[in-house]
Design a protein around this motif. Structure first.
Motif, PDB file in Angstrom:
ATOM      1  N   GLY A 195       0.759   8.147   3.024  1.00 33.40           N
ATOM      2  CA  GLY A 195      -0.205   7.927   1.945  1.00 33.40           C
ATOM      3  C   GLY A 195      -0.638   6.476   1.857  1.00 33.40           C
ATOM      4  O   GLY A 195      -1.817   6.177   1.613  1.00 33.40           O
ATOM      5  N   SER A 196       0.305   5.555   2.057  1.00 32.09           N
ATOM      6  CA  SER A 196      -0.011   4.130   1.993  1.00 32.09           C
ATOM      7  C   SER A 196      -0.933   3.714   3.132  1.00 32.09           C
ATOM      8  O   SER A 196      -1.826   2.880   2.950  1.00 32.09           O
ATOM      9  CB  SER A 196       1.284   3.308   2.039  1.00 32.09           C
ATOM     10  OG  SER A 196       2.108   3.592   0.931  1.00 32.09           O
ATOM     11  N   ALA A 197      -0.733   4.292   4.313  1.00 31.61           N
ATOM     12  CA  ALA A 197      -1.605   3.986   5.450  1.00 31.61           C
ATOM     13  C   ALA A 197      -3.035   4.419   5.162  1.00 31.61           C
ATOM     14  O   ALA A 197      -3.999   3.683   5.446  1.00 31.61           O
ATOM     15  CB  ALA A 197      -1.085   4.664   6.708  1.00 31.61           C
ATOM     16  N   LEU A 198      -3.206   5.606   4.588  1.00 32.44           N
ATOM     17  CA  LEU A 198      -4.543   6.088   4.254  1.00 32.44           C
ATOM     18  C   LEU A 198      -5.188   5.210   3.189  1.00 32.44           C
ATOM     19  O   LEU A 198      -6.385   4.908   3.252  1.00 32.44           O
ATOM     20  CB  LEU A 198      -4.464   7.536   3.768  1.00 32.44           C
ATOM     21  CG  LEU A 198      -4.021   8.575   4.808  1.00 32.44           C
ATOM     22  CD1 LEU A 198      -3.857   9.938   4.162  1.00 32.44           C
ATOM     23  CD2 LEU A 198      -5.009   8.647   5.961  1.00 32.44           C
ATOM     24  N   ALA A 199      -4.393   4.783   2.192  1.00 39.90           N
ATOM     25  CA  ALA A 199      -4.926   3.904   1.148  1.00 39.90           C
ATOM     26  C   ALA A 199      -5.363   2.567   1.733  1.00 39.90           C
ATOM     27  O   ALA A 199      -6.398   2.005   1.338  1.00 39.90           O
ATOM     28  CB  ALA A 199      -3.875   3.680   0.057  1.00 39.90           C
TER      29      ALA A 199
END
Length: 291
Positions: A195-199
């Motif tokens: 999720g952090s990578a996508l954000a």
């Protein structure tokens, strides 16, 4: 003109969808609203800016670097701020999330200052392309293409890989997954990293779109992305994608109709209207309580 506004909305909505996916994946597995997720988006924008302006890296390499940096940060945040509170009340985890959010935005203010920092034009030279009479920029096509690729990649990971199968099992029943030998701590950490990578990718794309990164950019973007996740159905990955696109298109169409002063209110008004009709969101289902 309509096609041009539609492309604008899809490009903006794609960035909302990338952030919303982080909210919905974490909630789907441990029923936690990670309110620090908007700040991870902000950090990604600044890391990408640093790699482009200081290290003079290609925008795609800079985006990849920002994604890796934020993956590590997401895992550390989960390990320090959320894991010790996993057996505590949901209120404790929520307060911790708000605390992390405030800490990250304050730290960014101290490091980067209050003024917005601009992405240079040479980071991605923009050209206009005429499609069916509409002027579409190559940047909009880049945002849509990168976002679509990342969302398809996420869908592949969740549906076709072993860790994705473990994520789905943990989402269905946390305790049973653990009893079946699944390392739920690893699954949760991986979910935060993903999720952090996508954000972070969304942060870089928004930085390019608006030519700016600021310490408080995560607040409104995070709220809108959270609204998109709830609109589509919190816990539903396709729902987060759909919700983000719908909010982006509605926001741009509202501005084009002359309601620019209500730009931020449009997303929340749509959210309220949809939830009055379908409380679980467009594609959402009731999620059992994780113990």
């Amino acid at each position: 003109m309509l096609l041009q506004q539609l492309i604008n909305g899809i490009a903006l909505g794609s960035t909302y969808a990338l952030i919303a996916l982080g909210y919905t994946m974490v909630y789907g597995i441990i029923t936690l609203i990670n309110f620090a997720h908007g700040e991870i988006f902000m950090v990604g924008a600044f890391v990408g800016l640093f790699l482009v302006t200081v290290l003079k890296l290609n925008i795609f390499v800079a985006m990849a670097g920002a994604m890796v940096f934020c993956m590590v940060m997401g895992v550390v945040i989960e390990l320090i701020a959320y894991r010790p509170l996993r057996k505590s009340s949901r209120l404790s985890a929520l307060i911790s999330a708000i605390g992390v959010s405030i800490f990250l935005s304050t730290l960014a203010l101290m490091v980067f200052g209050a003024d917005a920092k601009g992405y240079p034009d040479e980071a991605f030279p923009v050209r206009q392309i005429n499609i069916a009479g509409a002027e579409i920029s190559t940047l909009q096509l880049l945002i849509i293409g990168v976002s679509a690729s990342l969302m398809l990649g996420l869908e592949f990971i969740v549906k076709k890989t072993k860790i994705g199968k473990a994520m789905r099992a943990t989402s269905e029943d946390y305790n049973t997954a653990a009893l079946m030998g699944i390392n739920v701590n690893r699954v949760i950490s991986f979910t935060f990293a993903l999720g952090s990578a996508l954000a972070a990718a969304g942060g870089v794309l928004v930085g390019l779109l608006f030519k700016a990164a600021s310490f408080n950019m995560g607040l409104m973007a995070g709220l809108k992305a959270f609204s998109a996740a709830v609109l589509g159905g919190i816990g539903s990955i396709p729902g987060a994608m759909l919700g983000g696109l719908l909010l982006g298109v509605a926001e741009v169409m509202g501005v084009a109709a002359g309601y620019s002063s209500y730009r931020d209110a449009i997303a929340f008004a749509i959210l309220v209207l949809v939830l009055l009709v379908k409380p679980t969101g467009l594609l959402g289902q009731k999620i059992q309580k994780k113990v």
